[in-house]
Design an enzyme around this catalytic site. Structure first.
Site, PDB file in Angstrom:
ATOM      1  N   ASP A  34       0.742  -1.420   0.130  1.00 31.90           N
ATOM      2  CA  ASP A  34      -0.046   0.064  -0.063  1.00 31.90           C
ATOM      3  C   ASP A  34       0.853   1.337   0.163  1.00 31.90           C
ATOM      4  O   ASP A  34       0.580   2.224  -0.752  1.00 31.90           O
ATOM      5  CB  ASP A  34      -0.869   0.059   1.157  1.00 31.90           C
ATOM      6  CG  ASP A  34      -1.946  -1.037   1.097  1.00 31.90           C
ATOM      7  OD1 ASP A  34      -2.754  -1.008   2.082  1.00 31.90           O
ATOM      8  OD2 ASP A  34      -1.906  -1.662   0.217  1.00 31.90           O
ATOM      9  N   ASP A  38       0.610   4.285  -2.392  1.00 33.62           N
ATOM     10  CA  ASP A  38       0.307   5.624  -2.302  1.00 33.62           C
ATOM     11  C   ASP A  38       1.421   6.622  -2.525  1.00 33.62           C
ATOM     12  O   ASP A  38       0.933   7.862  -2.941  1.00 33.62           O
ATOM     13  CB  ASP A  38       0.211   5.709  -0.785  1.00 33.62           C
ATOM     14  CG  ASP A  38      -1.140   5.233  -0.204  1.00 33.62           C
ATOM     15  OD1 ASP A  38      -1.474   5.289   0.815  1.00 33.62           O
ATOM     16  OD2 ASP A  38      -1.933   4.485  -1.129  1.00 33.62           O
ATOM     17  N   LEU A  84     -10.013   4.961   2.913  1.00 33.64           N
ATOM     18  CA  LEU A  84      -9.468   5.983   3.860  1.00 33.64           C
ATOM     19  C   LEU A  84      -8.102   6.380   3.483  1.00 33.64           C
ATOM     20  O   LEU A  84      -7.422   5.742   2.691  1.00 33.64           O
ATOM     21  CB  LEU A  84      -9.008   5.332   5.288  1.00 33.64           C
ATOM     22  CG  LEU A  84     -10.235   4.987   6.161  1.00 33.64           C
ATOM     23  CD1 LEU A  84     -10.007   4.181   7.265  1.00 33.64           C
ATOM     24  CD2 LEU A  84     -11.150   6.055   6.740  1.00 33.64           C
ATOM     25  N   GLU A 114      -9.614   2.747  16.099  1.00 35.30           N
ATOM     26  CA  GLU A 114      -9.928   1.477  15.961  1.00 35.30           C
ATOM     27  C   GLU A 114      -8.682   0.646  15.353  1.00 35.30           C
ATOM     28  O   GLU A 114      -8.077   1.324  14.814  1.00 35.30           O
ATOM     29  CB  GLU A 114     -11.155   1.227  15.277  1.00 35.30           C
ATOM     30  CG  GLU A 114     -12.298   1.704  15.983  1.00 35.30           C
ATOM     31  CD  GLU A 114     -13.559   1.798  14.901  1.00 35.30           C
ATOM     32  OE1 GLU A 114     -13.364   1.575  13.763  1.00 35.30           O
ATOM     33  OE2 GLU A 114     -14.549   3.008  15.282  1.00 35.30           O
ATOM     34  N   LYS A 116      -7.244  -1.385  12.399  1.00 32.51           N
ATOM     35  CA  LYS A 116      -7.743  -1.324  10.835  1.00 32.51           C
ATOM     36  C   LYS A 116      -7.342  -2.937  10.554  1.00 32.51           C
ATOM     37  O   LYS A 116      -6.208  -3.269  10.368  1.00 32.51           O
ATOM     38  CB  LYS A 116      -6.505  -0.575  10.045  1.00 32.51           C
ATOM     39  CG  LYS A 116      -7.245  -0.563   8.581  1.00 32.51           C
ATOM     40  CD  LYS A 116      -6.523   0.795   7.953  1.00 32.51           C
ATOM     41  CE  LYS A 116      -6.841   0.780   6.374  1.00 32.51           C
ATOM     42  NZ  LYS A 116      -6.417  -0.474   5.772  1.00 32.51           N
ATOM     43  N   ASP A 118      -7.081  -6.060   8.218  1.00 34.52           N
ATOM     44  CA  ASP A 118      -6.628  -6.357   6.992  1.00 34.52           C
ATOM     45  C   ASP A 118      -7.379  -7.216   6.366  1.00 34.52           C
ATOM     46  O   ASP A 118      -6.976  -8.390   6.303  1.00 34.52           O
ATOM     47  CB  ASP A 118      -5.183  -6.420   6.767  1.00 34.52           C
ATOM     48  CG  ASP A 118      -4.675  -6.370   5.395  1.00 34.52           C
ATOM     49  OD1 ASP A 118      -5.140  -5.926   4.720  1.00 34.52           O
ATOM     50  OD2 ASP A 118      -3.382  -6.679   5.171  1.00 34.52           O
ATOM     51  N   TYR A 225     -17.891  -2.089  11.748  1.00 34.76           N
ATOM     52  CA  TYR A 225     -17.406  -0.823  12.470  1.00 34.76           C
ATOM     53  C   TYR A 225     -18.027   0.358  12.226  1.00 34.76           C
ATOM     54  O   TYR A 225     -17.562   1.563  12.518  1.00 34.76           O
ATOM     55  CB  TYR A 225     -15.705  -0.683  12.160  1.00 34.76           C
ATOM     56  CG  TYR A 225     -15.490  -0.853  10.845  1.00 34.76           C
ATOM     57  CD1 TYR A 225     -15.961   0.082   9.640  1.00 34.76           C
ATOM     58  CD2 TYR A 225     -14.651  -1.800  10.131  1.00 34.76           C
ATOM     59  CE1 TYR A 225     -15.543  -0.163   8.404  1.00 34.76           C
ATOM     60  CE2 TYR A 225     -14.482  -2.100   8.988  1.00 34.76           C
ATOM     61  CZ  TYR A 225     -14.887  -1.353   7.903  1.00 34.76           C
ATOM     62  OH  TYR A 225     -14.760  -1.404   6.817  1.00 34.76           O
ATOM     63  N   LYS A 314      -1.054   3.801   9.067  1.00 38.32           N
ATOM     64  CA  LYS A 314      -0.478   2.701   8.718  1.00 38.32           C
ATOM     65  C   LYS A 314       0.880   2.181   9.601  1.00 38.32           C
ATOM     66  O   LYS A 314       1.344   3.158   9.593  1.00 38.32           O
ATOM     67  CB  LYS A 314      -0.171   2.483   7.198  1.00 38.32           C
ATOM     68  CG  LYS A 314      -1.197   3.048   6.443  1.00 38.32           C
ATOM     69  CD  LYS A 314      -2.196   1.861   5.997  1.00 38.32           C
ATOM     70  CE  LYS A 314      -1.572   1.066   5.161  1.00 38.32           C
ATOM     71  NZ  LYS A 314      -2.430  -0.037   4.471  1.00 38.32           N
ATOM     72  N   CYS A 408      12.459 -31.965 -14.798  1.00 42.83           N
ATOM     73  CA  CYS A 408      12.396 -32.024 -13.444  1.00 42.83           C
ATOM     74  C   CYS A 408      13.773 -32.269 -12.797  1.00 42.83           C
ATOM     75  O   CYS A 408      14.338 -33.276 -13.414  1.00 42.83           O
ATOM     76  CB  CYS A 408      11.395 -32.942 -12.816  1.00 42.83           C
ATOM     77  SG  CYS A 408      11.407 -33.313 -10.910  1.00 42.83           S
ATOM     78  N   CYS A 411      13.761 -35.857 -10.886  1.00 40.72           N
ATOM     79  CA  CYS A 411      13.726 -37.314 -11.540  1.00 40.72           C
ATOM     80  C   CYS A 411      13.997 -37.245 -13.080  1.00 40.72           C
ATOM     81  O   CYS A 411      14.064 -38.149 -13.574  1.00 40.72           O
ATOM     82  CB  CYS A 411      12.288 -37.791 -11.355  1.00 40.72           C
ATOM     83  SG  CYS A 411      10.887 -36.962 -12.097  1.00 40.72           S
ATOM     84  N   CYS A 426       6.126 -31.160 -12.494  1.00 39.55           N
ATOM     85  CA  CYS A 426       6.905 -32.380 -12.995  1.00 39.55           C
ATOM     86  C   CYS A 426       5.735 -33.286 -13.139  1.00 39.55           C
ATOM     87  O   CYS A 426       4.866 -33.253 -12.413  1.00 39.55           O
ATOM     88  CB  CYS A 426       7.797 -32.695 -11.926  1.00 39.55           C
ATOM     89  SG  CYS A 426       8.191 -34.532 -12.193  1.00 39.55           S
ATOM     90  N   CYS A 431       8.281 -39.587  -9.747  1.00 38.48           N
ATOM     91  CA  CYS A 431       9.292 -38.633  -9.292  1.00 38.48           C
ATOM     92  C   CYS A 431       9.434 -38.878  -7.439  1.00 38.48           C
ATOM     93  O   CYS A 431       8.364 -38.805  -6.903  1.00 38.48           O
ATOM     94  CB  CYS A 431       8.697 -37.227  -9.545  1.00 38.48           C
ATOM     95  SG  CYS A 431       9.878 -36.102  -8.695  1.00 38.48           S
TER      96      CYS A 431
HETATM   97  S1  IVH Z   1     -13.715   2.950   8.325  1.00 37.31           S
HETATM   98  C1  IVH Z   1     -15.268   5.701   4.819  1.00 37.31           C
HETATM   99  N1  IVH Z   1     -12.950   1.138  10.289  1.00 37.31           N
HETATM  100  O1  IVH Z   1     -10.101  -0.167   5.580  1.00 37.31           O
HETATM  101  C2  IVH Z   1     -14.332   4.782   5.139  1.00 37.31           C
HETATM  102  N2  IVH Z   1     -12.460   0.931   8.034  1.00 37.31           N
HETATM  103  O2  IVH Z   1      -9.456   2.310   2.975  1.00 37.31           O
HETATM  104  C3  IVH Z   1     -14.871   4.149   6.573  1.00 37.31           C
HETATM  105  N3  IVH Z   1     -10.984  -1.156   7.497  1.00 37.31           N
HETATM  106  O3  IVH Z   1     -12.267   0.213   2.973  1.00 37.31           O
HETATM  107  C4  IVH Z   1     -13.974   3.088   6.930  1.00 37.31           C
HETATM  108  N4  IVH Z   1     -11.024  -1.750   9.663  1.00 37.31           N
HETATM  109  O4  IVH Z   1     -12.211  -1.871   4.499  1.00 37.31           O
HETATM  110  C5  IVH Z   1     -13.099   1.585   8.882  1.00 37.31           C
HETATM  111  N5  IVH Z   1     -12.144  -0.081  12.014  1.00 37.31           N
HETATM  112  C6  IVH Z   1     -12.171   0.065  10.635  1.00 37.31           C
HETATM  113  C7  IVH Z   1     -11.368  -0.424   9.647  1.00 37.31           C
HETATM  114  C8  IVH Z   1     -11.641  -0.073   8.240  1.00 37.31           C
HETATM  115  C9  IVH Z   1     -10.675  -1.888   8.367  1.00 37.31           C
HETATM  116  C10 IVH Z   1     -10.792  -0.797   6.078  1.00 37.31           C
HETATM  117  C11 IVH Z   1     -12.108  -0.762   5.284  1.00 37.31           C
HETATM  118  C12 IVH Z   1     -11.805   0.343   4.450  1.00 37.31           C
HETATM  119  C13 IVH Z   1     -10.309   0.382   4.404  1.00 37.31           C
HETATM  120  C14 IVH Z   1      -9.834   1.908   4.403  1.00 37.31           C
END
Ligand code: IVH
Length: 666
Positions: A34, A38, A84, A114, A116, A118, A225, A314, A408, A411, A426, A431
Site C-alpha cells: 500500500d 500511495d 481511507l 480502532e 484497521k 486487513d 465498524y 498505517k 524435473c 527425476c 513435473c 518422481c
Molecule cells: S472505517 C469511509 N474502520 O480499511 C471509510 N475501515 O481504506 C470507512 N477497514 O475500506 C472505513 N478496519 O475496508 C474503517 N475499523 C475500521 C476498519 C476499516 C478496516 C478497512 C475498510 C476500508 C479500508 C480503508
C-alpha cells in the site's frame, strides 16, 4: 508549456496505477505494498496539481476504485463505500488534526481509534432487522451481491437481536485469521491446489466463489465498524454510540477501540498496538482514527475518495534489503515446481530471513528478479517473506536470469505448464519428490483400496528405497514387509492380500488412482465408460477426449500430457505386467428416453436409499449430480427438501415427487 518528460512521466504513472488497481481490485492479488501504491498516487497528484492542463477525467486520481466482478449481480450502495486516506508517520497524523481545525475552526475534537483489520470490506443491509443483502465494495458505488457467501459466516447475524424497524446499512471487514489461513493452505497443498499468498487474498478469494458451499468451509470471520445509513432508526450522535449500538444488535465489534481526547493520546494508543500487533491472530495493518462526533463528521464531509473525518495510521511495513544469492527449485508433493530465492541472511522483524518463495516463473518475469540482484524484502502478511522488488540501479551486469528447466531437477521427467496455470509441474509419476503422496493416493479406499497401507508404512517403503514407483507395491513380499518397523507377520499378510485384491479393481478406479491432474473419481469413471481400456485412453487424441461432454479442455489436456510422458507409459507397462486389470467389461447401456439426463435429489426418500436411487438413474443412462443448475433435468423432491428445491423453482427446473420418480424409472 509542459515539457515532454513530465508528460511522459504522468502517462507512465497513470498506466502503472491502473495496472496496480487491476491487480488489487479485480484480481485481489496486489504486487506492491500500500505504501508504494500511495507513493505513486501522491506523485501523480502532485504532478497533476502542478500542471492542470494535463488533468484528465480518466486519471486514476479521479476515481474511487475498480470495477465490479463478473458473475455476481451488481448492487448499488446507498452510501458510497469510500476508502481511507493513509498516514505513514506521526507527522501526517498531526497534519490530519491541523486540517480538521482549519475546516471547523474553534471546535474541539474527540477521536475514536480502532484497529484497521486487513481483510475485505463489505456492506450489509438489514430490513426490519433481517439481513437482506450483503455486498463487496466494488468500485465504491456499486459492488457484487455476495449475500449467499456472507450468510455462511457465523458471526454475521441473519436477524438482529433487537427489533430494528426500517432499513439500516452496516459496514465491516471480513478476514481469515492467521491460523485459519495456515490450515487452509495446508489442506490446499495436500490436495494439490494452488496456495493463497496471504490471509487477505484467501478471504477475498473465498468471498468470490460462486458456490457458497465451498465458501462455508473457509475459515471466514468479520468485524463491523460503521453504521452509515439508517431509516427510521435514530442515528447515534457519536461513533462510540454506533459501536455500542452495533454490539447490542448482535454484531461482532472489535473489542479494542479507545476514545481519545486529543491527538497525543491517539498517537500513544497507535504506538501501543504497533508493538503488539504480532500477538493477534488476525492481521491489522494500522489504526483507524475517526472523529467521534457524527455531526462534525457530516459537516466535514468527504472528497470523492475519502471521508475528511477519518484517517488510517498505517504501521511501518517490515522491509529490509538483501542480496539474492541463488534461486533454487523445490518440487512439491504434487509435482509443483516452486522457485525459491536464497538470500544473504538478513534480520527482519525478529527473525533471520534466508529464503522466500518466488511463486512461479511469471512472477519472476514480472518483477524481473535475477540471481545476484539486490532486493527489497518484506514479511508479506507479516509472516511470510516476499520479494517486493529488485533495485535495478544496484545491478553490476553480472546478474543471471532464471528460468524453469524443461526437466524435473529431481527425476528428470518432463516439466509442463498448463495453459491457464501459473505453476510448472513435473509430470513424472515416479518422481521421488511426489512418490509418497502418489502411493497414498493410489492405495486409498476410493482408488485401489489397499487397507493397511498407512502413511508411516509408505514413508518407510520410500525412504528405504524399497518402492520406486507404485508398481513396486506388487513386488512386495512377506519377508520384506515383516522386516519393517511396527509390522507383524499377520498385518503383513493382510496387506499382501489387499495388494493382490487391488489388481482386479475396475478400470475407473485405476484411472483415478494414477493421479492425473484434474481427473477425480467422477472424471475417471466417465473416461472408463467412454474408452473401456487403458490402452484406448492412453492413445486417445485431445479431440476425442474433448468430445465427451463432461470432459473440459483442461482435463483433456492434462490427460493427454500424462499419457504422452514416457515414464508414465513405462509405469503402465509395469502395472500390466503385474496383472493389474486394465479393461472394462462392455456392458451395453440401455438407450432410454432418459439417457444423458441429469438428476438432483433433495430431501429424504421413503422407498429408496441414496445409493439405490443413484443406481436406478445410472441404469437408465442418466446421472446424479449434486447441485441444481440450468443443466439439471429433474429435481426429485423428498421429505424436508432444502435449498435445492428453492433453487430448482428459481431456475424453473422440473421438479418431481418420489412417486413420479418411481414411474420414470420403470
Ligand atoms: S472505517 C469511509 N474502520 O480499511 C471509510 N475501515 O481504506 C470507512 N477497514 O475500506 C472505513 N478496519 O475496508 C474503517 N475499523 C475500521 C476498519 C476499516 C478496516 C478497512 C475498510 C476500508 C479500508 C480503508
Amino acid at each position: 508549456m509542459v515539457d515532454n518528460k513530465t508528460r511522459e512521466k504522468i502517462a507512465r504513472l497513470r498506466e502503472e496505477i491502473h495496472y496496480h488497481d487491476y491487480k488489487y481490485y479485480i484480481e485481489n492479488n496486489p504486487e506492491i505494498s500500500d505504501y508504494e501504491y500511495d507513493q505513486l498516487m501522491r506523485e501523480l497528484k502532485r504532478l497533476e496539481e502542478r500542471h492542470p492542463s494535463l488533468r484528465s477525467s480518466n486519471s486514476p486520481t479521479q476515481r474511487v476504485g475498480g470495477m465490479p466482478e463478473e458473475g455476481f449481480p451488481t448492487v448499488e450502495h446507498s452510501v458510497p463505500m469510500l476508502s481511507l486516506e493513509n498516514a505513514y508517520s506521526e507527522e501526517e497524523v498531526r497534519e490530519f488534526e491541523r486540517r480538521l481545525h482549519r475546516e471547523l475552526p474553534g471546535e474541539d475534537f474527540q477521536y475514536v481509534v480502532e484497529r484497521k483489520i486487513d481483510g475485505v470490506s463489505v456492506s450489509l443491509v438489514y430490513e426490519d432487522g433481517e439481513l437482506q443483502r450483503g455486498s463487496t465494495r466494488g468500485d465504491g458505488r456499486r459492488g457484487d451481491d455476495i449475500t449467499a457467501n456472507l450468510k455462511t459466516i457465523h458471526t454475521i447475524p441473519l436477524e438482529l437481536r433487537k427489533k430494528v424497524r426500517g432499513r439500516i446499512e452496516v459496514r465491516g471487514e471480513i478476514y481469515i485469521s492467521r491460523s485459519g489461513f495456515q490450515q487452509l493452505n495446508k489442506k490446499r497443498e495436500q490436495k494439490g491446489e494452488s496456495l493463497f499468498a496471504n490471509p487477505r487474498n484467501a478471504a477475498a478469494g473465498s468471498l468470490k466463489l460462486l458456490d457458497p458451499r465451498i465458501t462455508s468451509q473457509r475459515p471466514l470471520d468479520g468485524f463491523v465498524y460503521a453504521l452509515p445509513y439508517t431509516v427510521e432508526v435514530k442515528i447515534p450522535s457519536t461513533q462510540m454510540e454506533c459501536l455500542e449500538k452495533l454490539r447490542e444488535w448482535g454484531f461482532r465489534v472489535n473489542p479494542h477501540f479507545r476514545l481519545c481526547k486529543d491527538i497525543d493520546e491517539v498517537l500513544t494508543y497507535c504506538r501501543f498496538w504497533a508493538k503488539k500487533r504480532e500477538e493477534l491472530d488476525y492481521e491489522v495493518d494500522g489504526m483507524v482514527i475517526k472523529v467521534n462526533n457524527i455531526d462534525q463528521q457530516m459537516r466535514l464531509g468527504s472528497t470523492a475518495k475519502n471521508p475528511r473525518w477519518a484517517i488510517a495510521s498505517k504501521f511501518q511495513a517490515k522491509q529490509a534489503t538483501t542480496v539474492i544469492r541463488d534461486i533454487i527449485l523445490q518440487v512439491g508433493r504434487t509435482g509443483a515446481l516452486t522457485p525459491v530465492a536464497i538470500f544473504e541472511p538478513t534480520p527482519l522483524a525478529g527473525t533471520t530471513i534466508t529464503r522466500a518463495t518466488l511463486h512461479n516463473e511469471d512472477e519472476i518475469r514480472r518483477k524481473d528478479i535475477r540471481i545476484g540482484d539486490t532486493a527489497i524484502i518484506e514479511k508479506g502478511g507479516d509472516i511470510i517473506p516476499q520479494v517486493v522488488k529488485v533495485i535495478e540501479s544496484k545491478r553490476s551486469g553480472a546478474e543471471k536470469e532464471f528460468s524453469i528447466p524443461k526437466k524435473c531437477p529431481v527425476c528428470g521427467a518432463k516439466v509442463i505448464k498448463l495453459e491457464d496455470e501459473a505453476v510448472s509441474r513435473c509430470i513424472g509419476s515416479s518422481c521421488p519428490a511426489q512418490l509418497k503422496e502418489k502411493i497414498a493416493h493410489y492405495a486409498q479406499r476410493t482408488a485401489m483400496n489397499m487397507e493397511g497401507l498407512g502413511d508411516k508404512l509408505i514413508e518407510q517403503l520410500v525412504d528405504n528405497k524399497i518402492i520406486l514407483d507404485v508398481s513396486d507395491l506388487y513386488k512386495l513380499d512377506l519377508f520384506t514387509l515383516s522386516s519393517l518397523e511396527r509390522m507383524g507377520e499377520k498385518s503383513a499378510q493382510n496387506l499382501l492380500f489387499e495388494i493382490k485384491k487391488s489388481k482386479s479393481q475396475p478400470l475407473s478406479r485405476l484411472i483415478f488412482a494414477l493421479g492425473i491432474r484434474y481427473v477425480g473419481a467422477g472424471g475417471a469413471r466417465i473416461l472408463a465408460d467412454n474408452f473401456f481400456s487403458l490402452e484406448a485412453l492412453a492413445t486417445a487424441s485431445q479431440g476425442s477426449l474433448q468430445e465427451i461432454p463432461e470432459i473440459g479442455p483442461r482435463t483433456a489436456q492434462s490427460t493427454l500430457l500424462f499419457f504422452q510422458e514416457e515414464k508414465n507409459r513405462e509405469l503402465l507397462a509395469r502395472l500390466k505386467k503385474w496383472g493389474v486389470r486394465m479393461e472394462e467389461e462392455r456392458e451395453e447401456k440401455r438407450e432410454t428416453s432418459l439417457t444423458g439426463k441429469r438428476f438432483v435429489f433433495t430431501g429424504s426418500l421413503e422407498h429408496y436409499t441414496h445409493q439405490e436411487a443413484k443406481d436406478l438413474v445410472e441404469k437408465m443412462g442418466a446421472r446424479v449430480v449434486s447441485s441444481v443448475s440450468q443443466k439439471t433435468d429433474y429435481v426429485v423432491v423428498g421429505e424436508n427438501a432444502g435449498s435445492k428445491y428453492d433453487k430448482a423453482k428459481a431456475l424453473r427446473v422440473k421438479t418431481i415427487t418420489e412417486e413420479e420418480f418411481g414411474e420414470l424409472m420403470k
